[in-house]
Design an enzyme around this catalytic site. Structure first.
Site, PDB file in Angstrom:
ATOM      1  N   ASP B  21       0.875  -1.170   0.000  1.00  0.00           N
ATOM      2  CA  ASP B  21       0.000   0.000   0.000  1.00  0.00           C
ATOM      3  C   ASP B  21       0.916   1.226   0.000  1.00  0.00           C
ATOM      4  OD1 ASP B  21      -1.666   2.114   0.514  1.00  0.00           O
ATOM      5  OD2 ASP B  21      -2.355   1.391   2.476  1.00  0.00           O
ATOM      6  N   LYS B  83       2.828  11.358  -3.307  1.00  0.00           N
ATOM      7  CA  LYS B  83       1.812  10.692  -4.132  1.00  0.00           C
ATOM      8  C   LYS B  83       0.889  11.698  -4.819  1.00  0.00           C
ATOM      9  CE  LYS B  83      -1.623   6.989  -3.547  1.00  0.00           C
ATOM     10  NZ  LYS B  83      -2.215   6.110  -2.518  1.00  0.00           N
ATOM     11  N   GLU B 183      -7.343   0.621  -4.408  1.00  0.00           N
ATOM     12  CA  GLU B 183      -7.360   0.561  -2.952  1.00  0.00           C
ATOM     13  C   GLU B 183      -8.710   0.104  -2.371  1.00  0.00           C
ATOM     14  OE1 GLU B 183      -5.719   4.420  -2.204  1.00  0.00           O
ATOM     15  OE2 GLU B 183      -3.755   3.753  -2.887  1.00  0.00           O
ATOM     16  N   ASP B 209     -13.356   5.223   1.036  1.00  0.00           N
ATOM     17  CA  ASP B 209     -11.918   5.249   1.317  1.00  0.00           C
ATOM     18  C   ASP B 209     -11.387   6.676   1.286  1.00  0.00           C
ATOM     19  OD1 ASP B 209      -9.187   4.984   1.370  1.00  0.00           O
ATOM     20  OD2 ASP B 209      -9.045   3.586  -0.307  1.00  0.00           O
TER      21      ASP B 209
END
Lengths: 192, 620
Positions: B21, B83, B183, B209
């Site tokens: 992850d 990211k 994800e 999420d």
């Protein structure tokens, strides 16, 4: 054109049991998904990618009755699909004009008059929804006719033509319903 | 001569495949042991590796907790939330107030954004590769052997460039990225196993999420062991970082001074801390001084104020949820379970909002920090061939299309189509003897291509010169299981594969990736050197400490000569440590060890004699 009935291994029919179709889809996916071919070399992996793509598209096309009709039309009578027939049935044309006028009068009306017009449009919308339901019933009848004809090896072109007209009418009415929603009931404007 | 070769794939069958992850704020690595996914920890301690990178002028690289220590003091050498910049161009991030404390390179204004750390420029892909390399090493330490194969998760709403960037980062880190998975889908896998959702009973689950930088909502149907994503929606620029930003803006409302990067870093730390604490308490007193400007920050933040600050951000997630539900064609009341993923779902207002949207209490039984990595490990287990009973069927989050007359986007593959999927288009030429055709591919939902994101330009090359309209070239647009576009072309007349040149709009060419792999290996070497030094140094210091302690406590067993000799050796060793001379440290360490062995023997004997002295024979 890829024959999705063959891809999914089911007989070419318009009436399909979608729960059964889903089971077939799941079983085929478990056999052909590229995830299960990662260790078996590039060629087998790419084949699985191709097969799996066809299974996915086949399921998507055949599970939805309307997509299914269009697909059968494209498969059996591409010449019908090519004909761009945008004519509107005369009875519908009257209705369209009436609706357009009512919507215009709604926009021009004073606040206190609006309620009555909204009620009127709500009624029209209800009628239209009923029309759609009737068409769907008619289409269902055509499904049976088509499947019987295929089974007896008879010509299906007439049934397909009728089906295409019904579909066209249904789409037209749906657009009308959306227009009323967008103009009066605060619905989302549809994209063309 | 006949040679029997064991097929490669058989030899590799027992390779461990890990699940990673790669998060905005924290990253984790996991694997499946005896059918159960487990997070790989650092010597049984930290699960999370903070996604923070520190690089100094000597190009020493620190990752995670160690790097985080430099976040406030060395703003020119550290970077967080990289990211957010994956697959972004310099142009993309102009006017983005989030990035004020980032060191965006002004030298690279065209193409992908680059960041400056210790006066050297890096792409977000390289920086992410450092985090991945750290995770890889963590796993290798745990298993005691090389780890190469992995599954990496990305936000479901990541576009092609962002997915490719993540895959490239893996490659640069020396990893073979077998699969990119979404994800929320990974989270569903972890939950699906946990709750033993199997058999033919159908279940609809929604995965909400909200991470550090991205938001995803996915609606899935679980049946016959198949996890079928019905629809997904999201925002790759919405997350806990935005909560911090809202708090910072609130803190500095009354401060007029120009704040330095160090001050902003400090404020970010305070904001993050405030956000965390407000999950337990209803109000918080903040008293701090900013390191550079010396401004005092004395503020009371109540939960009510915090919630009013973040409400506009949380409300955005509601719009995405409604769009996903609509696309999934599932009735809201038919959603059986709502699952929450990501650290930001600990915020009370988020929990409340999710409850309101779905009309039911959401689940968070599995730690929201772990669940994505656990799911990635499950997917890795499937790819390893250990599980045939479960399968993920995901969708593409954005429509894929080509430009047609008038700059209109003609959609080839609509969003929320189950992948893999493909669409074929036939191209021809417009001029006599034309030998090339250019195809521009876009991603997005807008009507005109200029409003969508350019994905790549494909150039069909080497078409045999013919009159206009004669060539027929079939181009297959394939979206693979990673959600990444592959293009193949075929000349329909000759049935031969047609040559295509690919120019990614916001990505690296294959050559650039290769170069970075080489560069990465060089870095790894300097990294390795640094690491050996640190290890040797630690050993040597331990030895020095032990010897000094003996000199102190065992004075009676040591002669004056011995003492002087040892002391001078200790000094030499200390000097070698200061000089960072790894070789010298090792030599001196050995020498010290040799010279002190007889002494140690004697001390040992002395202690035994001492111990025995007072005991009677009977006791022995």
């Amino acid at each position: 054109m890829i024959n999705y009935f063959q891809v999914l291994g089911i007989p070419k029919k318009l009436s399909i049991d979608t729960t059964g179709l889903e089971k077939i889809y799941h079983d085929l996916s478990k056999k052909n998904h590229p995830d299960f071919f990662l260790n078996q070399g590039e060629d087998k992996y790419l084949d699985a990618l191709e097969t799996s793509s066809q299974i996915n598209q086949g399921y998507k096309t055949l599970k939805d009755p309307l997509a299914r009709i269009n697909y059968i039309l494209a498969l059996d009578a591409p010449q019908l699909l090519a004909e761009k027939d945008n004519s509107v049935a005369p009875d519908l044309l009257m209705k369209v004009m009436e609706i357009q006028e009512t919507i215009e009068s709604y926009h021009d009306a004073e606040e206190k008059e609006k309620e009555a017009i909204v009620n009127e449009l709500a009624e029209i919308k209800e009628d239209l929804n009923e029309d759609v339901n009737n068409i769907l019933n008619d289409i269902n009848e055509m499904f049976k006719k088509y499947d019987e004809a295929v089974e007896k090896n008879e010509d299906t072109i007439e049934t397909l033509m009728k089906m295409k007209t019904l579909l066209h009418k249904r789409n037209y009415i749906n657009t009308l319903i959306h227009t009323i929603d967008a103009e009066v009931f605060g619905g989302e404007k549809i994209k063309h | 001569m006949l040679q029997i070769e064991i097929p490669k794939e058989l030899k590799k069958k027992n390779d461990v495949i890990v699940g990673i992850d790669l998060g905005t704020t924290n990253s984790l690595i996991a694997y499946v042991k005896d059918g159960t996914p487990k997070i790989i920890t650092n010597d049984g301690e930290d699960k999370l590796v903070p996604s923070v990178i520190y690089i100094d002028y000597e190009k020493n690289i620190l990752i995670g907790t160690e790097a985080k220590k430099h976040l406030i003091t060395d703003t020119d050498k550290t970077i967080y939330s990289v990211k957010r910049l994956m697959g972004k161009s310099y142009e993309d991030i102009q006017g983005d107030s989030h990035l004020v404390s980032y060191n965006i390179s002004e030298k690279a204004k065209e193409g992908l954004v680059r960041l400056t750390l210790a006066e050297k420029d890096y792409s977000p892909i390289e920086l992410s590769s450092f985090i991945l390399a750290e995770l890889k090493e963590r796993a290798e330490k745990y298993f005691g052997h090389d780890i190469k194969k992995c599954v990496i998760t990305v936000p479901a709403y990541f576009n092609d460039a962002q997915r490719q960037a993540t895959k490239d980062a893996g490659k640069i880190a020396g990893l073979d990225v077998l699969r990119i998975i979404n994800e929320p889908t990974a989270a569903a896998l972890a939950y699906g196993l946990d709750k033993n959702v199997s058999g033919s009973a159908e279940k609809i689950i929604a995965v909400y999420d909200l991470g550090g930088g991205t938001f995803d909502i996915s609606i899935l149907k679980l049946k016959d062991g198949i996890f079928e994503v019905l629809a997904t929606h999201g925002d790759t620029y919405l997350g806990g970082d935005d909560f911090d930003k809202a708090l910072i803006d609130y803190f500095i409302k009354d401060i007029d001074l120009k704040l330095s990067k160090t001050d902003l870093s400090k404020l970010r730390e305070i904001a993050e801390d405030t956000k965390r604490k407000l999950t337990d308490v209803n109000e918080l007193e903040i008293n701090a001084e900013l390191p550079d400007s010396k401004s005092k920050l004395n503020k009371k933040v109540t939960l009510e104020v915090f919630e009013s600050l973040i409400k506009p951000i949380v409300d955005k997630t509601e719009i995405a949820c409604k769009a996903a539900i609509k696309d999934s064609k599932v009735d809201l009341k038919n959603i059986d379970t709502v699952v929450m993923v990501g650290g930001s779902t600990r915020v009370p207002l988020v929990i409340k909002t999710v409850e309101e949207i779905f009309g039911k209490q959401p689940f968070n039984n599995i730690d929201p920090d772990d669940v994505v990595a656990l799911g990635a490990a499950v997917q890795a287990d499937i790819l390893a061939g250990n599980r045939k009973d479960i399968l993920l069927l995901d969708v593409n989050p954005l429509s894929l299309g080509i430009e047609t007359i008038g700059g209109v986007m003609s959609v080839l593959i609509p969003r929320n189509t189950t992948i893999p999927t493909q669409q074929k288009e036939t191209y021809t030429t417009f001029m006599d003897n034309q030998t090339g055709v250019v195809v521009n591919v876009y991603q997005g939902e807008r009507e005109f291509v200029k409003d969508n994101r350019s994905l790549a330009q494909f150039i069909l090359k080497g078409i045999v010169p013919q009159p206009a309209g004669m060539p027929k070239i079939e181009v297959s647009f394939i979206i693979d299981t990673d959600g990444i576009l592959r293009v193949r072309a075929k000349d329909l007349k000759t049935q031969k594969e047609q040559e295509i040149e690919v120019k990614p709009s916001y990505g690296l060419t294959d050559n650039e990736v290769e170069e970075m792999i080489v560069e990465g290996l060089k870095n790894a070497r300097s990294d390795m050197k640094e690491r050996t030094f640190i290890e040797t140094k630690t050993d040597a210091e331990r030895l020095i400490h032990a010897v000094e302690k003996v000199l102190e406590t065992r004075k009676e067993s040591i002669t004056k000569n011995e003492k002087e000799m040892i002391a001078s050796m200790l000094n030499e060793l200390k000097a070698a440590i200061d000089a960072k001379n790894t070789e010298m440290i090792k030599q001196l360490q050995d020498k010290l060890d040799q010279e002190t062995t007889p002494l140690a023997q004697r001390i040992m004997d002395d202690s035994i004699n001492n111990a025995l002295k007072d005991k009677s024979l009977m006791e022995l």
